[in-house]
Motif scaffolding. Sequence first.
Motif, mmCIF file in Angstrom:
data_model
loop_
_atom_site.group_PDB
_atom_site.id
_atom_site.type_symbol
_atom_site.label_atom_id
_atom_site.label_comp_id
_atom_site.label_asym_id
_atom_site.label_seq_id
_atom_site.Cartn_x
_atom_site.Cartn_y
_atom_site.Cartn_z
ATOM 1 N N TRP A 243 -47.556 -12.936 -82.670
ATOM 2 C CA TRP A 243 -47.259 -12.430 -84.001
ATOM 3 C C TRP A 243 -46.001 -13.095 -84.544
ATOM 4 O O TRP A 243 -45.237 -13.740 -83.823
ATOM 5 N N GLY A 244 -45.804 -12.921 -85.829
ATOM 6 C CA GLY A 244 -44.611 -13.446 -86.466
ATOM 7 C C GLY A 244 -44.442 -12.823 -87.836
ATOM 8 O O GLY A 244 -45.385 -12.265 -88.413
ATOM 9 N N SER A 245 -43.233 -12.918 -88.365
ATOM 10 C CA SER A 245 -42.949 -12.359 -89.683
ATOM 11 C C SER A 245 -41.806 -13.136 -90.320
ATOM 12 O O SER A 245 -40.944 -13.688 -89.615
ATOM 13 N N GLY A 246 -41.811 -13.187 -91.641
ATOM 14 C CA GLY A 246 -40.757 -13.906 -92.353
ATOM 15 C C GLY A 246 -40.468 -13.279 -93.697
ATOM 16 O O GLY A 246 -41.313 -12.597 -94.292
ATOM 17 N N PHE A 247 -39.265 -13.516 -94.180
ATOM 18 C CA PHE A 247 -38.827 -12.989 -95.472
ATOM 19 C C PHE A 247 -38.024 -14.066 -96.171
ATOM 20 O O PHE A 247 -37.151 -14.707 -95.556
ATOM 21 N N SER A 248 -38.309 -14.293 -97.431
ATOM 22 C CA SER A 248 -37.529 -15.259 -98.212
ATOM 23 C C SER A 248 -37.237 -14.669 -99.579
ATOM 24 O O SER A 248 -38.044 -13.910 -100.132
ATOM 25 N N ILE A 249 -36.090 -15.046 -100.126
ATOM 26 C CA ILE A 249 -35.689 -14.575 -101.449
ATOM 27 C C ILE A 249 -34.898 -15.684 -102.124
ATOM 28 O O ILE A 249 -34.177 -16.442 -101.462
ATOM 29 N N ALA A 250 -35.075 -15.789 -103.428
ATOM 30 C CA ALA A 250 -34.383 -16.831 -104.195
ATOM 31 C C ALA A 250 -34.039 -16.284 -105.571
ATOM 32 O O ALA A 250 -34.686 -15.366 -106.076
ATOM 33 N N ASN A 254 -28.119 -18.233 -114.867
ATOM 34 C CA ASN A 254 -27.101 -19.090 -115.445
ATOM 35 C C ASN A 254 -26.993 -20.387 -114.656
ATOM 36 O O ASN A 254 -27.970 -21.099 -114.507
ATOM 37 N N LYS A 255 -25.842 -20.697 -114.093
ATOM 38 C CA LYS A 255 -25.655 -21.970 -113.399
ATOM 39 C C LYS A 255 -25.849 -21.859 -111.890
ATOM 40 O O LYS A 255 -25.716 -22.857 -111.187
ATOM 41 N N LEU A 256 -26.148 -20.680 -111.412
ATOM 42 C CA LEU A 256 -26.200 -20.449 -109.978
ATOM 43 C C LEU A 256 -27.643 -20.395 -109.485
ATOM 44 O O LEU A 256 -28.487 -19.711 -110.059
ATOM 45 N N ASN A 257 -27.890 -21.100 -108.407
ATOM 46 C CA ASN A 257 -29.227 -21.152 -107.817
ATOM 47 C C ASN A 257 -29.064 -20.957 -106.312
ATOM 48 O O ASN A 257 -28.386 -21.737 -105.661
ATOM 49 N N TRP A 258 -29.669 -19.893 -105.741
ATOM 50 C CA TRP A 258 -29.526 -19.674 -104.304
ATOM 51 C C TRP A 258 -30.842 -19.209 -103.712
ATOM 52 O O TRP A 258 -31.690 -18.647 -104.403
ATOM 53 N N GLN A 259 -30.991 -19.442 -102.428
ATOM 54 C CA GLN A 259 -32.173 -18.962 -101.725
ATOM 55 C C GLN A 259 -31.865 -18.817 -100.239
ATOM 56 O O GLN A 259 -30.999 -19.510 -99.697
ATOM 57 N N SER A 260 -32.576 -17.913 -99.588
ATOM 58 C CA SER A 260 -32.385 -17.700 -98.159
ATOM 59 C C SER A 260 -33.692 -17.220 -97.561
ATOM 60 O O SER A 260 -34.577 -16.702 -98.257
ATOM 61 N N SER A 261 -33.825 -17.401 -96.251
ATOM 62 C CA SER A 261 -35.039 -16.975 -95.571
ATOM 63 C C SER A 261 -34.732 -16.702 -94.109
ATOM 64 O O SER A 261 -33.777 -17.235 -93.547
ATOM 65 N N TYR A 292 -47.187 -20.439 -72.279
ATOM 66 C CA TYR A 292 -46.025 -20.430 -73.164
ATOM 67 C C TYR A 292 -46.028 -19.131 -73.960
ATOM 68 O O TYR A 292 -47.056 -18.723 -74.512
ATOM 69 N N ASP A 293 -44.884 -18.505 -74.058
ATOM 70 C CA ASP A 293 -44.727 -17.347 -74.940
ATOM 71 C C ASP A 293 -43.275 -17.291 -75.434
ATOM 72 O O ASP A 293 -42.551 -16.334 -75.169
ATOM 73 N N PRO A 294 -42.817 -18.317 -76.155
ATOM 74 C CA PRO A 294 -41.418 -18.355 -76.593
ATOM 75 C C PRO A 294 -41.142 -17.343 -77.698
ATOM 76 O O PRO A 294 -42.057 -16.864 -78.383
ATOM 77 N N LYS A 295 -39.875 -17.054 -77.869
ATOM 78 C CA LYS A 295 -39.396 -16.206 -78.964
ATOM 79 C C LYS A 295 -38.530 -17.092 -79.867
ATOM 80 O O LYS A 295 -37.556 -17.685 -79.408
ATOM 81 N N ASN A 296 -38.906 -17.166 -81.135
ATOM 82 C CA ASN A 296 -38.245 -18.068 -82.078
ATOM 83 C C ASN A 296 -37.668 -17.288 -83.247
ATOM 84 O O ASN A 296 -38.320 -16.380 -83.786
ATOM 85 N N ILE A 297 -36.475 -17.667 -83.659
ATOM 86 C CA ILE A 297 -35.892 -17.110 -84.875
ATOM 87 C C ILE A 297 -35.227 -18.233 -85.658
ATOM 88 O O ILE A 297 -34.545 -19.087 -85.077
ATOM 89 N N THR A 298 -35.467 -18.247 -86.966
ATOM 90 C CA THR A 298 -34.877 -19.248 -87.854
ATOM 91 C C THR A 298 -34.286 -18.549 -89.062
ATOM 92 O O THR A 298 -34.946 -17.725 -89.700
ATOM 93 N N ILE A 299 -33.039 -18.887 -89.369
ATOM 94 C CA ILE A 299 -32.357 -18.352 -90.549
ATOM 95 C C ILE A 299 -31.865 -19.533 -91.367
ATOM 96 O O ILE A 299 -31.233 -20.448 -90.828
ATOM 97 N N SER A 300 -32.154 -19.549 -92.654
ATOM 98 C CA SER A 300 -31.715 -20.662 -93.500
ATOM 99 C C SER A 300 -31.278 -20.143 -94.856
ATOM 100 O O SER A 300 -31.655 -19.041 -95.278
ATOM 101 N N GLY A 301 -30.481 -20.943 -95.528
ATOM 102 C CA GLY A 301 -30.019 -20.579 -96.862
ATOM 103 C C GLY A 301 -29.425 -21.767 -97.578
ATOM 104 O O GLY A 301 -29.040 -22.765 -96.954
ATOM 105 N N SER A 302 -29.387 -21.707 -98.895
ATOM 106 C CA SER A 302 -28.774 -22.769 -99.686
ATOM 107 C C SER A 302 -28.209 -22.180 -100.966
ATOM 108 O O SER A 302 -28.659 -21.131 -101.446
ATOM 109 N N LEU A 303 -27.224 -22.876 -101.497
ATOM 110 C CA LEU A 303 -26.550 -22.447 -102.714
ATOM 111 C C LEU A 303 -26.242 -23.683 -103.543
ATOM 112 O O LEU A 303 -25.656 -24.642 -103.045
ATOM 113 N N ASP A 304 -26.679 -23.675 -104.815
ATOM 114 C CA ASP A 304 -26.394 -24.766 -105.738
ATOM 115 C C ASP A 304 -25.675 -24.208 -106.959
ATOM 116 O O ASP A 304 -26.061 -23.156 -107.492
#
Length: 790
Positions: A243-250, A254-261, A292-304
């Motif tokens: 199984w797996g799950s993910g969440f992203s928001i952006a 105005n002049k600000l652009n951001w996103q994370s997941s 194989y049964d690994p556990k993976n987590i990824t966190i990312s984000g950006s800001l412009d």
Amino acid sequence: MTLKSLRILCFLFYSFTSIAQHDISGTIADQNGQPLEFTNVILYNQATKSVVTGVVTNKEGVYHLKNTTSDTYYLEVSSLGFKTKLSDKFELQSNKTFDFILEEENLTLDEVVVKSKRPVIRQTAEKLIVDLEKSEMINTNLEDVMRKIPGVLVTNNGISIAGKTGVKILINGKTTEYMDVETLLRDFPADNISKIELIEQPGAEYEASGSGAIINIILKKNVQLGTHGSVTSWIGEDEGLEWGSGFSIASYKNKLNWQSSVNYSEPTWREDLFLVRTVGTETYDQVTKEPYDPKNITISGSLDYYLNENHSIGIGGRFNNRNSTRTISSETIISDINTTETLFSENYFDRDRSNFNINPYYEYKTEVNKLVVDFNYVDFTNTNTNTLSDVAGSTIDFTDRRYNQDGTYNIKTYRVDYSRTFSDNLKLSAGTRYADVKTDNDLESLIYNNGNFDLLDDESSRFVIDETIFALYSKISATQGKWSFSGGLRYEDSNTDGTSTFLNNGSLVSQVQKRPIKKLFPSASVSRELTDVLGASLSYSYRIQRPSYSSLNSFATFLDPFSAGEGNPNLTPSYTNNYQFNLTYDGQPFFIVGYSKTDDVIFELISQDNATAQIRQQQVNVENNANWNFRLYAPVEFAQGLEGYTGIIVTNTDYQSPTYNVDLNKWNFIWFLEASYELPWDIDFELSGNYGTGALEGQIEVDWFAELDFSFGKKFLDDKLKANLGFNKMLNRGFIGNIDYGNGLAAVESNESRQNVQLRLSYSFGSKFGKKKSRSNSSRDEENRIDGND
């Protein structure tokens, strides 16, 4: 040269760069005469319907398209909250002025975009561009997207293009070398991808390092006003529940652009190895099963942040962790005409790998100039412990072993890229890159003795690499009539110092190997429009493949009592000349011929020692390697609602080495199909499959193979909820072949688990804004997308 000749040359140069260049300008207003700021004005070529260039209006509603060559065009004007307007087609023979009055929409809905089930695909001399902006991807991860790229095969052994592996994956031009590629393919959501560039002939702006193609994943920046995102979850069965799950928001305001997941997953699969080999008069029959049964987590984000019309700054970051514990079970039956012996063993792995990267940047952009200053920092740690132990029931004695392998990798990359567009016909670019790489790998080899594991000094070592790479490049792109040319030159100066520290007869010994490389890497391409729909191009690139850091450590690590991997400190880089000819039909890939010649190719050599019955795998330099590939593609559109691609790939691979007694040559044929079709009740059906004849996978001569994947998708709740039921590896025959060691033969079969089933759900949410909010906060990223069409 006479003064008269010099004047003629100057005149010709001026004519080439400035002839028939005109400006298009005007104003955009609403029905009340109020100027509309941040309105998109896009110029299309009437014949090709492709985007030529575009701008957004300023505070006074004024736009200005400069230095446009003579041709037939039309304009598209759009702004959120207003009806899109198209101009009539016009011949541009002089400066033009077009003013527009836009009508307000009756409803304050989000911008409507016409979607296609299939990505928009465009072939150029250097790369294949897969545009996902206007495609409706029902499947939701990167692996599904890869299967939609003509000629790209995703198999048990990874990604291959035209029969060649060694594919390098980039994200926004940044390396993913220290990321877990399997997790990346499974968990990376398709909704985050703007387009994918398949680069088989990298230009001077790319690193010269690599043996295969480059896949550059370009992420979406927020192109929708407001705050919005998605929640994705999946569940499946492979070698147990996964199984797996993910969440992203952006958000863009105005002049600000951001996103994370954030993404978390626990996949399951299995890799089995069946190896039957001869050692003198004995037969070794080995069966190894590796779950194989690994556990993976990824966190990312950006800001412009957009400082003003020309200047922007930003920062992005990503963290990935994979923790995996597993036990490999192995059974080896050793027999001759008189006796049979059995060895049971287990290899317990405990691996923890984490990587973190951060990437600040500055960008300056005008209609003519673009400057990007970029810094990328990668910190990667890899901690491994594997214990190789005897299991009750064996009739052969074996002493337990343990290996502790800790590694750290620290990479800093500084980059400056500049480009200047003189006209639609001429563009120059230049840049520099500096990379500072430090790696530290510590290998402890231990042997079981009286209830404890004792350190074996003569089999343990610490291996440190200090590497710097400095690069300069320049590139020119020019067009004249139906001809286009691109040429570049890259200079790289690299210095690699490898220090191995170990105990020898009780004394600490340090061995240092220095490898300085100073070399020029040219690349070029030329293309021509043969007819209104048919085009041809010829391209060339020169590349280097450097040995991986881990392969340079000479010590061996046993995977089971009779097989081990061994490093090679004498490995040297290999150099490849690549040539490719493309025929395109209506901008789509049609027919491709490729040839590459590699000197001192890095080759996985498998050898057998008949005295110890051990087999070892080691990377070596094979003197000569040549590859031919022929590809023929065709769209699948013979029925209404059916979209996709099919094609054939024919390859020839040849390895020659008198040093290692390697003489391998084999032809391979692959047929592939990927298609989508809309079933009743708005159910989308997607299918991908392939069949291939025998091929070479390094030293292994592989028998035929076949794969089949398909899925069903449907949208609910006004298209906010997407459901996908996927059936993968339904015809996965595995990896079956033969190995000739020179002093023995082996039959090998390696395959993953089969019949993987997954259910994926993705829910999109977001805010909607009215007309006035949209006008005042129009997205600067729309301008970036327009300007990015080159």
